[in-house]
Design a protein around this motif. Structure first.
Motif, mmCIF file in Angstrom:
data_model
loop_
_atom_site.group_PDB
_atom_site.id
_atom_site.type_symbol
_atom_site.label_atom_id
_atom_site.label_comp_id
_atom_site.label_asym_id
_atom_site.label_seq_id
_atom_site.Cartn_x
_atom_site.Cartn_y
_atom_site.Cartn_z
ATOM 1 N N THR A 1 0.848 -1.188 0.000
ATOM 2 C CA THR A 1 0.000 0.000 0.000
ATOM 3 C C THR A 1 0.883 1.237 0.000
ATOM 4 N N LEU A 2 0.574 2.175 -0.875
ATOM 5 C CA LEU A 2 1.320 3.429 -0.974
ATOM 6 C C LEU A 2 0.397 4.566 -0.548
ATOM 7 N N TYR A 3 0.688 5.177 0.624
ATOM 8 C CA TYR A 3 -0.056 6.352 1.069
ATOM 9 C C TYR A 3 0.616 7.597 0.488
ATOM 10 N N LEU A 4 -0.189 8.514 -0.027
ATOM 11 C CA LEU A 4 0.338 9.610 -0.830
ATOM 12 C C LEU A 4 0.435 10.952 -0.100
ATOM 13 N N ASP A 5 0.029 11.013 1.168
ATOM 14 C CA ASP A 5 -0.007 12.305 1.869
ATOM 15 C C ASP A 5 1.353 12.986 1.872
ATOM 16 N N ASN A 6 2.392 12.277 2.339
ATOM 17 C CA ASN A 6 3.716 12.890 2.428
ATOM 18 C C ASN A 6 4.296 13.175 1.047
ATOM 19 N N LEU A 7 4.048 12.268 0.083
ATOM 20 C CA LEU A 7 4.548 12.481 -1.276
ATOM 21 C C LEU A 7 3.927 13.735 -1.880
ATOM 22 N N PHE A 8 2.639 13.934 -1.658
ATOM 23 C CA PHE A 8 1.979 15.140 -2.160
ATOM 24 C C PHE A 8 2.561 16.390 -1.512
ATOM 25 N N ALA A 9 2.766 16.341 -0.187
ATOM 26 C CA ALA A 9 3.326 17.497 0.512
ATOM 27 C C ALA A 9 4.727 17.825 0.013
ATOM 28 N N ASP A 10 5.503 16.791 -0.312
ATOM 29 C CA ASP A 10 6.880 17.007 -0.767
ATOM 30 C C ASP A 10 6.960 17.533 -2.204
ATOM 31 N N THR A 11 5.921 17.286 -3.006
ATOM 32 C CA THR A 11 6.010 17.612 -4.430
ATOM 33 C C THR A 11 5.080 18.734 -4.874
ATOM 34 N N ARG A 12 4.208 19.200 -4.029
ATOM 35 C CA ARG A 12 3.152 20.119 -4.461
ATOM 36 C C ARG A 12 3.701 21.450 -4.991
ATOM 37 N N GLU A 13 4.875 21.899 -4.481
ATOM 38 C CA GLU A 13 5.422 23.186 -4.899
ATOM 39 C C GLU A 13 6.491 23.056 -5.991
ATOM 40 N N LEU A 14 6.765 21.834 -6.457
ATOM 41 C CA LEU A 14 7.837 21.635 -7.432
ATOM 42 C C LEU A 14 7.362 21.894 -8.858
ATOM 43 N N PRO A 15 8.279 22.325 -9.738
ATOM 44 C CA PRO A 15 7.952 22.404 -11.169
ATOM 45 C C PRO A 15 7.631 21.006 -11.700
ATOM 46 N N PRO A 16 6.871 20.908 -12.796
ATOM 47 C CA PRO A 16 6.414 19.595 -13.301
ATOM 48 C C PRO A 16 7.525 18.574 -13.494
ATOM 49 N N GLU A 17 8.645 18.974 -14.095
ATOM 50 C CA GLU A 17 9.715 18.016 -14.371
ATOM 51 C C GLU A 17 10.324 17.490 -13.070
ATOM 52 N N GLN A 18 10.597 18.393 -12.130
ATOM 53 C CA GLN A 18 11.168 17.953 -10.851
ATOM 54 C C GLN A 18 10.185 17.089 -10.079
ATOM 55 N N ARG A 19 8.913 17.413 -10.218
ATOM 56 C CA ARG A 19 7.899 16.633 -9.516
ATOM 57 C C ARG A 19 7.903 15.185 -10.006
ATOM 58 N N VAL A 20 7.948 15.006 -11.317
ATOM 59 C CA VAL A 20 7.984 13.658 -11.884
ATOM 60 C C VAL A 20 9.228 12.918 -11.411
ATOM 61 N N GLN A 21 10.376 13.597 -11.411
ATOM 62 C CA GLN A 21 11.624 12.968 -10.974
ATOM 63 C C GLN A 21 11.534 12.504 -9.522
#
Length: 399
Positions: free
Chosen positions: A36-56
């Motif tokens: 199971t992958l919970y996405l709360d922390n991943l969303f918090a870590d990536t929400r302010e990143l540019p699209p390319e960095q977010r994907v990386q």
């Protein structure tokens, strides 16, 4: 969620991806195993990143899921990867209110409302060590912590630099290895700043990768660090503690208490109370859910706090209900209810409750933050002594 789903489905080794009902997460089947992958922390870590960095970052996060589990490594290799980390006392309780005994995280109580946990520092991420890993390796908890601290001692201190000298020298630990706050666990690390700061070294660690160290000689520096800790703790997605810490005469890290009874001393105290509020609240939520699932009738008392009107002194308190199986938090005051037939209650300092009626409750060793379970009701003689020891919020004196 759609972006993570798309990246998962593009992986030929992933067989199935299903959104969880009621949770912000995904159930994944890959190579014959499920997770199971919970996405709360991943969303918090990536929400302010540019699209390319977010994907990386998302791709790196997903690669970490497929890493070789730590129990597959022999102890000779695993011991070189162990490191200690600081986390809040209730870390992981919301996701796993009552894990299987062999899946409990390996940890110990280091500071009030904090725990020291063990991680494996792997290529893509850090993985927490569970008790089953120790059994697989054939080592004790002490041996694992000794190995982790030996590795911590070898971490370089490049990035420990003077931040500025406003109100005295202020040092920043920016090692960028995600183990900035772990340095406080190194014996003598905080004490080594004596002479580099004015007064006793004081540290804030409001989130996991932020560590600032100043001195307590000037009230302006204490106020500055207090404000920074409050602000960063409130804003952080991976917050740690809003409180300040210093060293005792033996060089051990301890909670910082500003001397005196002024507004600054009360504000420093408030940060510790705020941490207690957060941790006891999270603990209560987890315990209530566990007891409901197990059909167990135990009253988990709330940790409450108020600021005294005349001087803003933060005072914590809890309710000791009559004739009730209850779990009480450790607070400054206890609201004692003599009987169910009466609405009367009176406040008694925690130390006096322990002295007079300590036989009516017992510590629960496995709970952290600490709680005490009621085992009986105070006798009429005890109630008379408790009533004689009562205080009000306005006249109580706290240590």
């Amino acid at each position: 969620m759609r972006q993570v789903e798309a990246l998962l489905r593009a992986d030929p080794t992933v067989e199935k991806v299903v959104r969880r009902t009621g949770d912000y997460g995904l159930d994944i089947s890959r190579a014959g195993s499920n997770c199971t992958l919970y996405l709360d922390n991943l969303f918090a870590d990536t929400r302010e990143l540019p699209p390319e960095q977010r994907v990386q970052l998302i791709q790196r996060y997903l690669r970490a899921l497929w890493q070789e589990p730590p129990d597959s490594l022999p102890w000779e290799q695993a011991r070189e990867l162990l490191l200690p980390v600081l986390r809040a006392s209730t870390f992981s309780m919301s996701l796993h209110p009552q894990p299987e005994p062999d899946r409990e995280l390996v940890g110990r109580r280091t500071l009030p409302f904090l725990r020291e946990l063990l991680v494996m520092d792997l290529t893509e991420s850090a993985m927490f060590v569970q008790r089953r890993h120790l059994e697989k390796w054939g080592v004790t908890e002490d041996e694992a912590f000794d190995a982790a601290h030996a590795n911590l001692a070898r971490l370089p201190d490049e990035g420990v630099e003077l931040y500025d000298e406003e109100h005295g020298p202020l040092w920043s630990v920016e090692t960028r290895d995600t183990y900035e706050t772990s340095r406080l666990l190194r014996p003598g690390f905080l004490a080594s700043f004596a002479g580099r700061v004015e007064g006793r070294p004081i540290a804030i660690l409001p989130e996991r990768s932020m560590l600032l160290i100043g001195g307590d000689a000037r009230p302006e520096m204490v106020a500055r660090l207090t404000e920074s800790a409050e602000r960063e703790y409130a804003a952080a997605s991976r917050c740690l503690t809003p409180a300040m810490y210093t060293v005792d005469d033996a060089g051990r890290v301890v909670p910082y208490r500003h001397p005196g009874q002024d507004a600054l001393a009360n504000r420093v105290r408030l940060a510790h109370v705020r941490l207690a509020l957060e941790e006891y609240s999270a603990q209560k939520e987890s315990l209530d859910a566990r007891h409901q699932a197990q059909d167990v009738d135990i009253f988990v008392a709330s940790y409450s706090a108020t600021a005294r009107k005349r001087d803003e002194l933060p005072i914590s308190w809890c309710v000791w209900p009559p004739d009730t199986d209850a779990l009480l938090p450790e607070t400054d005051l206890v609201a004692v209810h003599p009987s169910k037939d009466s609405e009367e209650f009176f406040m008694v300092p925690w130390a006096e409750v322990q002295r007079i009626a300590g036989g009516c409750f017992t510590p629960v060793p496995e709970l952290w933050p600490p709680r005490h379970r009621t085992t009986g009701q105070p006798s009429p003689e005890m109630l008379a002594q408790l009533r004689a020891a009562k205080v009000s919020f306005e006249d109580v004196t706290l240590p």
